[in-house]
Structure formats: structure tokens, C-alpha cells
Design a protein around this motif. Structure first.
Motif, PDB file in Angstrom:
ATOM      1  N   THR A 188       0.836  -1.200   0.000  1.00 53.82           N
ATOM      2  CA  THR A 188       0.000   0.000   0.000  1.00 53.82           C
ATOM      3  C   THR A 188       0.871   1.251   0.000  1.00 53.82           C
ATOM      4  O   THR A 188       1.781   1.390   0.813  1.00 53.82           O
ATOM      5  CB  THR A 188      -0.915   0.012   1.231  1.00 53.82           C
ATOM      6  OG1 THR A 188      -1.683  -1.191   1.246  1.00 53.82           O
ATOM      7  CG2 THR A 188      -1.836   1.226   1.210  1.00 53.82           C
ATOM      8  N   GLY A 189       0.605   2.134  -0.922  1.00 54.31           N
ATOM      9  CA  GLY A 189       1.356   3.374  -0.998  1.00 54.31           C
ATOM     10  C   GLY A 189       2.631   3.291  -1.810  1.00 54.31           C
ATOM     11  O   GLY A 189       3.254   4.321  -2.093  1.00 54.31           O
ATOM     12  N   GLU A 190       3.046   2.067  -2.187  1.00 54.77           N
ATOM     13  CA  GLU A 190       4.245   1.937  -3.010  1.00 54.77           C
ATOM     14  C   GLU A 190       3.956   2.399  -4.435  1.00 54.77           C
ATOM     15  O   GLU A 190       2.924   2.041  -5.006  1.00 54.77           O
ATOM     16  CB  GLU A 190       4.716   0.477  -3.069  1.00 54.77           C
ATOM     17  CG  GLU A 190       5.453  -0.015  -1.859  1.00 54.77           C
ATOM     18  CD  GLU A 190       6.054  -1.392  -2.118  1.00 54.77           C
ATOM     19  OE1 GLU A 190       7.279  -1.474  -2.346  1.00 54.77           O
ATOM     20  OE2 GLU A 190       5.296  -2.367  -2.107  1.00 54.77           O
ATOM     21  N   PRO A 191       4.859   3.176  -5.010  1.00 53.00           N
ATOM     22  CA  PRO A 191       4.638   3.609  -6.400  1.00 53.00           C
ATOM     23  C   PRO A 191       4.777   2.431  -7.359  1.00 53.00           C
ATOM     24  O   PRO A 191       5.730   1.652  -7.269  1.00 53.00           O
ATOM     25  CB  PRO A 191       5.734   4.649  -6.630  1.00 53.00           C
ATOM     26  CG  PRO A 191       6.808   4.296  -5.650  1.00 53.00           C
ATOM     27  CD  PRO A 191       6.108   3.732  -4.448  1.00 53.00           C
ATOM     28  N   LEU A 192       3.815   2.306  -8.260  1.00 58.70           N
ATOM     29  CA  LEU A 192       3.869   1.243  -9.255  1.00 58.70           C
ATOM     30  C   LEU A 192       4.750   1.683 -10.428  1.00 58.70           C
ATOM     31  O   LEU A 192       4.885   2.883 -10.697  1.00 58.70           O
ATOM     32  CB  LEU A 192       2.472   0.915  -9.767  1.00 58.70           C
ATOM     33  CG  LEU A 192       1.455   0.429  -8.741  1.00 58.70           C
ATOM     34  CD1 LEU A 192       0.131   0.103  -9.434  1.00 58.70           C
ATOM     35  CD2 LEU A 192       1.973  -0.777  -7.983  1.00 58.70           C
ATOM     36  N   PRO A 193       5.341   0.737 -11.150  1.00 59.98           N
ATOM     37  CA  PRO A 193       6.143   1.118 -12.314  1.00 59.98           C
ATOM     38  C   PRO A 193       5.271   1.693 -13.422  1.00 59.98           C
ATOM     39  O   PRO A 193       4.073   1.411 -13.507  1.00 59.98           O
ATOM     40  CB  PRO A 193       6.789  -0.203 -12.747  1.00 59.98           C
ATOM     41  CG  PRO A 193       5.899  -1.267 -12.202  1.00 59.98           C
ATOM     42  CD  PRO A 193       5.344  -0.724 -10.924  1.00 59.98           C
ATOM     43  N   GLU A 194       5.885   2.499 -14.251  1.00 61.15           N
ATOM     44  CA  GLU A 194       5.210   3.008 -15.441  1.00 61.15           C
ATOM     45  C   GLU A 194       4.870   1.830 -16.357  1.00 61.15           C
ATOM     46  O   GLU A 194       5.638   0.878 -16.475  1.00 61.15           O
ATOM     47  CB  GLU A 194       6.140   3.983 -16.167  1.00 61.15           C
ATOM     48  CG  GLU A 194       5.607   4.495 -17.499  1.00 61.15           C
ATOM     49  CD  GLU A 194       6.653   5.249 -18.298  1.00 61.15           C
ATOM     50  OE1 GLU A 194       6.258   5.974 -19.225  1.00 61.15           O
ATOM     51  OE2 GLU A 194       7.857   5.090 -18.007  1.00 61.15           O
ATOM     52  N   ILE A 195       3.707   1.900 -17.004  1.00 60.84           N
ATOM     53  CA  ILE A 195       3.298   0.837 -17.924  1.00 60.84           C
ATOM     54  C   ILE A 195       3.247   1.397 -19.338  1.00 60.84           C
ATOM     55  O   ILE A 195       2.597   2.414 -19.603  1.00 60.84           O
ATOM     56  CB  ILE A 195       1.913   0.271 -17.544  1.00 60.84           C
ATOM     57  CG1 ILE A 195       1.963  -0.389 -16.166  1.00 60.84           C
ATOM     58  CG2 ILE A 195       1.455  -0.742 -18.592  1.00 60.84           C
ATOM     59  CD1 ILE A 195       0.613  -0.888 -15.686  1.00 60.84           C
ATOM     60  N   LEU A 196       3.931   0.721 -20.257  1.00 65.44           N
ATOM     61  CA  LEU A 196       3.847   1.010 -21.686  1.00 65.44           C
ATOM     62  C   LEU A 196       3.135  -0.151 -22.355  1.00 65.44           C
ATOM     63  O   LEU A 196       3.272  -1.293 -21.934  1.00 65.44           O
ATOM     64  CB  LEU A 196       5.238   1.181 -22.297  1.00 65.44           C
ATOM     65  CG  LEU A 196       6.151   2.262 -21.722  1.00 65.44           C
ATOM     66  CD1 LEU A 196       7.481   2.268 -22.468  1.00 65.44           C
ATOM     67  CD2 LEU A 196       5.490   3.624 -21.787  1.00 65.44           C
TER      68      LEU A 196
END
Length: 429
Positions: free
Chosen positions: A96-104
């Protein structure tokens, strides 16, 4: 080699060496090469850091788990419809609260990642769709650890035109072996490249005995665990034909000085014969983590990357000549390699379509090479000879592939309908 004009895979020339940890982009991360590369990275966090991953999109759970374990910045999938499932899988694995990686997402996503900021791009994509990422990585100045042999084969002069000395490090076990053996001499010293082949699951069988083999039998490789297309290519020895073309392009050695020999144990991965009569062989137990480590770490070696031999135990190593009648694929590959232009792209695309048809039970095993041969001959006859080297463009390659796939599907359907070699219904997958 040191006196080779414009060498690509050159053990004497390290492209843009760096000290310390290397940032790596892994293309095809959920496949066989990708998963083994990630295992190597996780065991060597002081040497490598993966910054981005790409995959087709069929195994989003595994992709999300890889992203979490590696803490990558970006994740890419070729299938845009896989994004919702990927986003959900990432959410389940991150706190919870962890930034997710960018998705391409989309067909160009892997190509975008290949040009991103990193030291090394490992291209582990299967098939000629790896061409655009290969060109993007080379153009962006990245070191390219190349497991996607098809991109070099179908791209030919397109790839060699942008690759600089030492920029491509081969990850195929055979070409990683040649790469290491060639470090012992110069191009002028080389008499012959000897590419070894396991012989696949059907070594020793005649063409007649191959008529009714099933997809399950073809997928039962005796020494290597690989994806289905590569495994069937090993059964037909198409994979070895592609490697002959690749060796020619990587090392600038004429086709008549590249030999294929069958070595069932798969201990010796390839050999170089030098002008003084000596032959240097590179040998390890069958394990792709060794070649992957060469691709990611050269000129340094990664300790304990793969198992070593136990020399206290007896073993036998055998070598046999290639049966060109039962397995005509290597000879056909030499022919299309010598033709150049779009011929290799036609060969590869037609084969991919025929392998799909065989795995689906729509084409007999011998029908794979029969159909590919017909498509290649038609391409060089009715449709004219392929474009010569420097005139080749990406559009030429794509057009040739589209034509070859359509013709292969048509011919495979006709052969399946008329051949007495058609797979029995219980063998179809």
C-alpha cells in the motif's frame, strides 16, 4: 576479431565498458531467456540492475512478480488488452502506498524500452518482431546482448549498418562459444567455424521415419528446455540453419567455412579451427545462464553463473556428421544466406507459420521444410531475386515477411489436405 573490417561480435573490442553495476533492460522477460537472465541478475545485485521489462502480455502475473522483485521503473506489454490485468497484478504484489512502475503498451512498447537509458539491452524476444527493438538499441548506442537471432538474420545489412565494433554480444550458446574461442586469435588465423547441434529428439531417424512424428515428440528435446517454436526448430534443425547465417553475419566468415556437426551431449557449444590446425572448443554443461552472463557482463565473467563439469566422473562426448537428407534445413539456410536481401526473412517467416501449423496438427513434420522450401523457391523465381544488401529497407523485410506468411499458410493448407503424412487426430494439440 582484431583485423576484421567492421566487426560486430568482437571479443577483442568491448563496446562502451563501464565499471560497477550495469543497468539492464530485459525484453521478453517472461520467456525462457528472460527468466534465466532475471535469475542471474537477482544472484548478482552488485553487478546488474534491471531498470525495465517487456513481455508479450500473456503471463501478467509473472511479469508483475518480476517487476516487484527487481523494482523496475517501467514495464511494457505488446498486447494493449493485457494492461488492466497487469495493473491489477502489480497492485496485488506492491505494498500500500508503493509507487507502481510506469506501464507502456502496444506493438512499439519493446522498441521504446530498447532505446531507453541503460547500459545493456537483452533482446530475448522470439521471432522477427525483435528486429525493431534490435535496431532501436543499436541506434541509441546501447550494448546489445542478442538472444533474438531472427532480428539479425532477417535484418542482415540493416543491423550491420548501425552496429559498431563490439556493440553486439551474442547470447545463443553456439555464438557465445564462438565469441569466446575467437578471443584466442585474429580473423586471419581462422580456418573454420564449427557450429555444434544436439541433433534434437529425432537424431538418427530417416526422413521416412519422421513422417508421422507428433508435436509432443518434437517438443521433447533431450538436452535443452526452450520455448515451443525454438524447440521445434531444433527438431527440424532450422535453428541450426539460422545459426549458420548468424555466424556469417556476426563474424564475417564465408558460408563455405562454417560447418555443422552433431554433438548429442550438448557439452561443446561450438568450436573454432585455426590455420595452424588447432581447434578451440568452448564447453559447459547445457545451461543458458552461462551465455547470458557473457552477454550481460563481458569482458568480465560472472562467478558461478552456471554449473561446471565434475571432472571426477567419467563421460563420453560424441560427434557425428549432419544427415542432410533427413534434415535439409541447414542447406536451405545456407542458400538463402548467400542470396541475402529479403531471402532470409522469407525463410524465417515461412518457417514460423509452418511450425504453428505443425503444433496445431494441421501440417506433418516433414511438411514444415517441404513448405518452407517451396515458398523460398517461389520467392526467388516468380517474385524475382531478393533485394541486394545495401538496398534493403525495413519496409522490404516487412513486405517479404507478409507475403511469405500468406504463401506458407496457403501451401500448408494444401499439403495438409492432400498429404498422406498428415498428423493423426490424436496427435493434434
Amino acid at each position: 576479431m582484431s583485423d576484421s573490417p567492421s566487426p560486430l561480435a568482437d571479443p577483442h573490442t568491448t563496446f562502451d565498458p563501464v565499471e560497477g553495476r550495469r543497468d539492464v533492460v530485459v525484453l521478453g522477460s517472461t520467456g525462457s531467456i528472460g527468466t534465466q537472465a532475471i535469475d542471474l541478475v537477482l544472484r548478482n545485485p552488485d553487478r546488474f540492475r534491471v531498470t525495465a521489462l517487456s513481455a508479450a502480455g500473456g503471463r501478467v502475473g509473472l511479469l508483475a512478480e518480476q517487476a516487484r522483485r527487481l523494482r523496475v521503473r517501467t514495464v511494457a506489454v505488446a498486447r494493449e488488452d493485457a494492461v488492466p490485468a497487469l495493473r491489477e497484478a502489480l497492485g496485488e504484489r506492491y505494498g500500500t502506498g508503493e509507487p507502481l512502475p510506469e506501464i507502456l503498451a502496444g506493438p512499439d512498447a519493446a522498441t521504446d524500452l530498447a532505446a531507453s537509458d541503460c547500459h545493456t539491452v537483452l533482446n530475448g524476444i522470439t521471432g522477427s518482431i525483435g528486429l525493431a527493438p534490435t535496431l532501436a538499441a543499436l541506434t541509441a548506442g546501447r550494448t546489445l546482448a542478442l538472444a533474438n537471432k531472427e532480428s539479425l538474420i532477417v535484418g542482415g545489412p540493416l543491423v550491420t549498418a548501425v552496429a559498431r565494433p563490439g556493440q553486439i554480444i551474442p547470447v545463443d550458446s553456439e555464438h557465445a562459444a564462438l565469441f569466446q574461442a575467437l578471443a584466442s586469435g585474429t580473423r586471419a588465423d581462422v580456418r573454420k567455424l564449427v557450429v555444434t547441434a544436439s541433433g534434437g529428439p529425432f537424431r538418427g531417424r530417416t526422413r521416412a521415419e519422421l513422417a508421422h512424428v507428433t508435436p509432443q515428440e518434437a517438443l521433447a528435446h533431450p538436452t535443452w528446455a526452450m520455448g515451443p517454436v525454438i524447440t521445434v526448430n531444433s527438431a527440424t534443425l532450422v535453428n541450426k540453419g539460422l545459426e549458420v547465417i548468424e555466424a556469417h553475419l556476426l563474424y564475417d566468415i564465408p558460408f563455405d567455412r562454417i560447418e555443422v556437426v552433431v554433438h548429442p551431449q550438448s557439452y561443446v557449444h561450438s568450436m573454432v579451427e585455426f590455420s595452424d590446425g588447432s581447434t578451440l572448443a568452448q564447453a559447459t554443461p547445457p545451461d543458458m545462464r552461462g551465455p547470458i552472463a557473457i552477454g550481460l557482463g563481458w569482458p568480465q565473467r560472472v562467478p558461478d553463473a552456471a554449473p561446471a563439469f565434475d571432472w571426477s566422473k567419467a563421460s563420453s562426448w560424441e560427434f557425428f556428421p549432419l544427415d542432410t537428407e533427413a534434415f535439409p534445413s541447414v542447406g536451405l539456410a545456407r542458400r538463402v544466406g548467400e542470396l541475402g536481401g529479403t531471402a532470409p526473412a522469407v525463410f524465417n517467416a515461412a518457417n514460423e507459420e509452418c511450425v504453428d501449423a505443425f503444433l496445431a496438427g494441421r501440417l506433418p513434420f516433414n511438411g514444415i521444410m517441404d513448405t518452407v522450401t517451396e515458398v523460398v523457391e517461389e520467392h526467388g523465381g516468380e517474385h524475382g531475386h531478393p533485394r541486394e544488401g545495401t538496398s534493403l529497407t525495413v519496409a522490404d523485410v516487412l513486405e517479404a515477411e507478409t507475403w511469405a506468411r500468406a504463401r506458407a499458410r496457403e501451401k500448408a493448407a494444401t499439403l495438409a489436405a492432400t498429404s498422406g503424412e498428415q498428423q493423426p487426430a490424436e496427435a493434434r494439440t
